[in-house]
Scaffold this motif. Structure first.
Motif, PDB file in Angstrom:
ATOM      1  N   ARG A  58       9.472 -24.361  -4.200  1.00 34.81           N
ATOM      2  CA  ARG A  58       9.452 -23.201  -3.303  1.00 34.81           C
ATOM      3  C   ARG A  58       8.105 -23.132  -2.584  1.00 34.81           C
ATOM      4  N   TYR A  59       7.037 -23.345  -3.305  1.00 34.31           N
ATOM      5  CA  TYR A  59       5.698 -23.346  -2.719  1.00 34.31           C
ATOM      6  C   TYR A  59       5.596 -24.419  -1.636  1.00 34.31           C
ATOM      7  N   MET A  60       6.159 -25.586  -1.919  1.00 34.48           N
ATOM      8  CA  MET A  60       6.097 -26.671  -0.945  1.00 34.48           C
ATOM      9  C   MET A  60       6.934 -26.365   0.299  1.00 34.48           C
ATOM     10  N   GLU A  61       7.980 -25.587   0.169  1.00 36.54           N
ATOM     11  CA  GLU A  61       8.719 -25.153   1.359  1.00 36.54           C
ATOM     12  C   GLU A  61       7.785 -24.367   2.271  1.00 36.54           C
ATOM     13  N   GLU A  62       6.983 -23.490   1.688  1.00 38.78           N
ATOM     14  CA  GLU A  62       6.021 -22.710   2.467  1.00 38.78           C
ATOM     15  C   GLU A  62       4.961 -23.617   3.085  1.00 38.78           C
ATOM     16  N   VAL A  63       4.481 -24.585   2.310  1.00 41.99           N
ATOM     17  CA  VAL A  63       3.465 -25.505   2.815  1.00 41.99           C
ATOM     18  C   VAL A  63       4.024 -26.292   4.003  1.00 41.99           C
ATOM     19  N   HIS A  64       5.233 -26.810   3.862  1.00 37.66           N
ATOM     20  CA  HIS A  64       5.818 -27.597   4.956  1.00 37.66           C
ATOM     21  C   HIS A  64       6.120 -26.726   6.178  1.00 37.66           C
ATOM     22  N   HIS A  65       6.450 -25.476   5.950  1.00 39.42           N
ATOM     23  CA  HIS A  65       6.622 -24.563   7.075  1.00 39.42           C
ATOM     24  C   HIS A  65       5.292 -24.410   7.818  1.00 39.42           C
ATOM     25  N   GLY A  66       4.199 -24.241   7.074  1.00 41.73           N
ATOM     26  CA  GLY A  66       2.872 -24.152   7.684  1.00 41.73           C
ATOM     27  C   GLY A  66       2.498 -25.429   8.416  1.00 41.73           C
ATOM     28  N   LEU A  67       2.836 -26.572   7.828  1.00 41.67           N
ATOM     29  CA  LEU A  67       2.590 -27.854   8.498  1.00 41.67           C
ATOM     30  C   LEU A  67       3.398 -27.948   9.790  1.00 41.67           C
ATOM     31  N   ASP A  68       4.658 -27.524   9.741  1.00 40.93           N
ATOM     32  CA  ASP A  68       5.499 -27.541  10.938  1.00 40.93           C
ATOM     33  C   ASP A  68       4.894 -26.674  12.046  1.00 40.93           C
ATOM     34  N   LEU A  69       4.486 -25.460  11.687  1.00 37.43           N
ATOM     35  CA  LEU A  69       3.913 -24.548  12.677  1.00 37.43           C
ATOM     36  C   LEU A  69       2.634 -25.113  13.290  1.00 37.43           C
ATOM     37  N   SER A  70       1.802 -25.684  12.470  1.00 36.44           N
ATOM     38  CA  SER A  70       0.495 -26.157  12.925  1.00 36.44           C
ATOM     39  C   SER A  70       0.567 -27.519  13.590  1.00 36.44           C
ATOM     40  N   LEU A  71       1.072 -28.495  12.864  1.00 40.96           N
ATOM     41  CA  LEU A  71       1.064 -29.861  13.372  1.00 40.96           C
ATOM     42  C   LEU A  71       2.062 -30.049  14.509  1.00 40.96           C
ATOM     43  N   GLY A  72       3.068 -29.212  14.550  1.00 40.37           N
ATOM     44  CA  GLY A  72       4.071 -29.320  15.603  1.00 40.37           C
ATOM     45  C   GLY A  72       3.717 -28.565  16.872  1.00 40.37           C
ATOM     46  N   PHE A  86      -5.093 -25.871   7.914  1.00 41.75           N
ATOM     47  CA  PHE A  86      -5.978 -25.465   6.827  1.00 41.75           C
ATOM     48  C   PHE A  86      -6.506 -24.045   7.026  1.00 41.75           C
ATOM     49  N   GLU A  87      -6.690 -23.629   8.255  1.00 35.79           N
ATOM     50  CA  GLU A  87      -7.101 -22.248   8.511  1.00 35.79           C
ATOM     51  C   GLU A  87      -5.989 -21.271   8.147  1.00 35.79           C
ATOM     52  N   LEU A  88      -4.741 -21.639   8.417  1.00 37.81           N
ATOM     53  CA  LEU A  88      -3.623 -20.795   7.991  1.00 37.81           C
ATOM     54  C   LEU A  88      -3.554 -20.715   6.464  1.00 37.81           C
ATOM     55  N   SER A  89      -3.829 -21.834   5.812  1.00 36.34           N
ATOM     56  CA  SER A  89      -3.860 -21.838   4.336  1.00 36.34           C
ATOM     57  C   SER A  89      -4.977 -20.934   3.836  1.00 36.34           C
ATOM     58  N   GLN A  90      -6.112 -21.000   4.498  1.00 35.52           N
ATOM     59  CA  GLN A  90      -7.243 -20.151   4.110  1.00 35.52           C
ATOM     60  C   GLN A  90      -6.868 -18.667   4.247  1.00 35.52           C
ATOM     61  N   GLU A  91      -6.171 -18.325   5.299  1.00 33.38           N
ATOM     62  CA  GLU A  91      -5.745 -16.937   5.495  1.00 33.38           C
ATOM     63  C   GLU A  91      -4.770 -16.512   4.384  1.00 33.38           C
ATOM     64  N   LYS A  92      -3.877 -17.406   4.002  1.00 33.20           N
ATOM     65  CA  LYS A  92      -2.951 -17.105   2.907  1.00 33.20           C
ATOM     66  C   LYS A  92      -3.729 -16.888   1.603  1.00 33.20           C
ATOM     67  N   TYR A  93      -4.721 -17.735   1.357  1.00 36.15           N
ATOM     68  CA  TYR A  93      -5.552 -17.566   0.158  1.00 36.15           C
ATOM     69  C   TYR A  93      -6.242 -16.196   0.188  1.00 36.15           C
ATOM     70  N   ARG A  94      -6.733 -15.794   1.361  1.00 36.79           N
ATOM     71  CA  ARG A  94      -7.397 -14.490   1.481  1.00 36.79           C
ATOM     72  C   ARG A  94      -6.430 -13.374   1.098  1.00 36.79           C
ATOM     73  N   GLN A  95      -5.208 -13.454   1.620  1.00 32.63           N
ATOM     74  CA  GLN A  95      -4.215 -12.420   1.338  1.00 32.63           C
ATOM     75  C   GLN A  95      -3.881 -12.352  -0.148  1.00 32.63           C
ATOM     76  N   GLU A  96      -4.003 -13.466  -0.834  1.00 32.10           N
ATOM     77  CA  GLU A  96      -3.685 -13.526  -2.265  1.00 32.10           C
ATOM     78  C   GLU A  96      -4.909 -13.284  -3.154  1.00 32.10           C
ATOM     79  N   GLY A  97      -6.035 -12.946  -2.564  1.00 38.23           N
ATOM     80  CA  GLY A  97      -7.228 -12.660  -3.350  1.00 38.23           C
ATOM     81  C   GLY A  97      -8.004 -13.901  -3.744  1.00 38.23           C
ATOM     82  N   TYR A  98      -7.915 -14.957  -2.937  1.00 38.73           N
ATOM     83  CA  TYR A  98      -8.619 -16.216  -3.172  1.00 38.73           C
ATOM     84  C   TYR A  98      -8.305 -16.808  -4.547  1.00 38.73           C
TER      85      TYR A  98
END
Length: 191
Positions: A58-72, A86-98
């Protein structure tokens, strides 16, 4: 109806696994948090291990969605697309409390004791690196990277550095290591 139950368990499990790790993920706590009977859990998952592996999926579905949005995003140059992921990932980490990367956390916890998890997580990291490498190859072909660059090696290094920075960010509960790593990597990569 059962699909909804499974989705609810996976969503809650993702948050709990990220926060508590595998060894401290209590099935009873998960059931209480989701209001799910024990039998329903075992209807969808053979074991705690099976559940955690499906949470990683499930986590990887989210990761691949982020890759699709960014790399595509063809409106951005390839290096900006990679950095954007990676900046989108950083924002997700921020939302989750790092709390960092689920793959990194579970990998550090279990890779030394579970070949199943070691292989699963390494496969996930390799899949991310392959997608990043494709975009780095595009950057190389456009002259944004030196012609003798090895995009796959660069992608592997980027993922490795990111995971180290994600761990330091989790330890500090601070985004500093993530931003510093990205700045350093992209500055060095284009020289």
């Amino acid at each position: 109806m059962t699909h909804v139950t499974k989705e609810r368990l996976l969503e809650a499990g993702l948050a709990m696994l990220l926060e508590n790790g595998y060894n401290h993920l209590g099935i009873q706590a998960l059931l209480e948090a989701t209001g799910t009977p024990k039998g329903s859990f075992y209807h969808h998952f053979r074991s705690k291990e099976d559940f955690a592996l499906q949470v990683i999926d499930r986590y990887m579905e989210e990761v691949h969605h982020g890759l699709d949005l960014s790399l595509g995003n063809a409106s951005l140059p390839p290096l900006e697309r990679v950095r954007r992921f990676f900046e989108l990932s950083q924002e997700k980490y921020r939302q989750e409390g790092y709390l960092g990367c689920l793959l990194g956390g579970v990998g550090q916890e279990l890779s030394g004791i579970s070949e199943t998890f070691r292989r699963k997580i390494e496969t996930c990291f390799a899949g991310i690196a392959v997608r990043v490498a494709d975009c780095l190859e595009e950057a190389r072909q456009q002259g944004d990277l030196p012609p003798d660059s090895d995009p796959r090696q660069m992608a592997d290094l980027l993922v490795d550095c990111w995971e180290g920075a994600a761990l330091r960010s989790r330890l500090r509960r601070d985004p500093g290591p993530l931003g510093a790593m990205l700045d350093f990597y992209f500055s060095a990569a284009t020289k």
